[in-house]
Design an enzyme around this catalytic site. Structure first.
Site, short mmCIF file in Angstrom:
data_model
loop_
_atom_site.label_atom_id
_atom_site.label_comp_id
_atom_site.label_asym_id
_atom_site.label_seq_id
_atom_site.Cartn_x
_atom_site.Cartn_y
_atom_site.Cartn_z
N TRP A 107 0.87 -1.22 0.01
CA TRP A 107 -0.05 0.03 -0.06
C TRP A 107 0.93 1.34 -0.09
CZ3 TRP A 107 -4.26 -2.19 -1.33
CH2 TRP A 107 -4.58 -3.37 -0.63
N GLN A 161 -22.15 6.02 -12.26
CA GLN A 161 -23.14 4.94 -11.90
C GLN A 161 -23.85 5.61 -10.62
OE1 GLN A 161 -21.29 1.20 -11.11
NE2 GLN A 161 -22.99 0.49 -10.46
N PHE A 162 -25.16 5.94 -11.04
CA PHE A 162 -26.12 6.75 -10.00
C PHE A 162 -26.54 5.39 -8.98
CE2 PHE A 162 -29.14 5.17 -13.17
CZ PHE A 162 -30.24 4.97 -12.38
N THR A 163 -26.40 4.29 -9.48
CA THR A 163 -27.20 3.30 -8.77
C THR A 163 -26.31 3.07 -7.46
OG1 THR A 163 -25.97 1.47 -9.78
CG2 THR A 163 -28.18 2.02 -10.76
#
Length: 157
Positions: free
Chosen positions: A63, A79-81
């Site tokens: 990381w 992606q509005f969902t």
């Protein structure tokens, strides 16, 4: 604003059987704009997308490197969902998403911020408000949620 980022070996977006964007190693970003989001939230998420440490360094320390550090690519997909309310019943409620006209402006501003913060030719985009087929090879898998601003939709999901 809410975004899901996935570390990928490759990803692509197809609309109407035509590949509109594809990337190799990098991050796939699913992004949704919520009512009340401002350029401040857009900038915050764009910065996190580019600076999030998702890869190991040369010595194997985990990381330590961002998509910019590895000279990877970025594929942004609206992606509005992501803002659906799912607490009650089994039908998603999308009232937590911004209306398409306003969302389009802020989503495209988000993509532009990512391009401005990195090498523009390494940042690709899907097609806003289109039915898209998104293909990806997740690397890890590594998938993270990024959020900026107050978003009641995700709090209730």
């Amino acid at each position: 604003m809410k975004a899901i980022i996935q570390r990928v070996l490759s990803a692509s977006v197809t609309v109407d059987k035509e590949v509109v964007s594809s990337i190799g190693r990098g991050v796939l970003v699913f992004a949704a704009v919520a009512p009340g989001d401002t350029p401040k939230e857009i900038e915050s998420i764009a910065s996190k997308v580019l600076k999030m440490k998702l890869w190991d360094d040369e010595t194997g320390k985990r990381w330590k490197k961002s998509v910019m550090d590895i000279e990877g690519e970025v594929l942004c997909v609206s992606q509005f969902t992501l803002l659906a309310k799912t607490k009650k019943g089994t039908k998603p409620d999308f009232h937590g998403a911004m209306n398409p006209d306003e969302a389009s402006q802020l989503y495209h501003a988000f993509v532009q911020k990512v391009k401005d913060g990195y090498q523009g030719d390494r940042v690709k985009d899907g097609k806003f408000q289109a039915m898209m087929e998104v293909a990806l090879v997740n690397d890890g898998p590594v998938t993270l949620e990024l959020q900026a601003g107050t978003n009641k939709a995700s709090e209730e999901a």
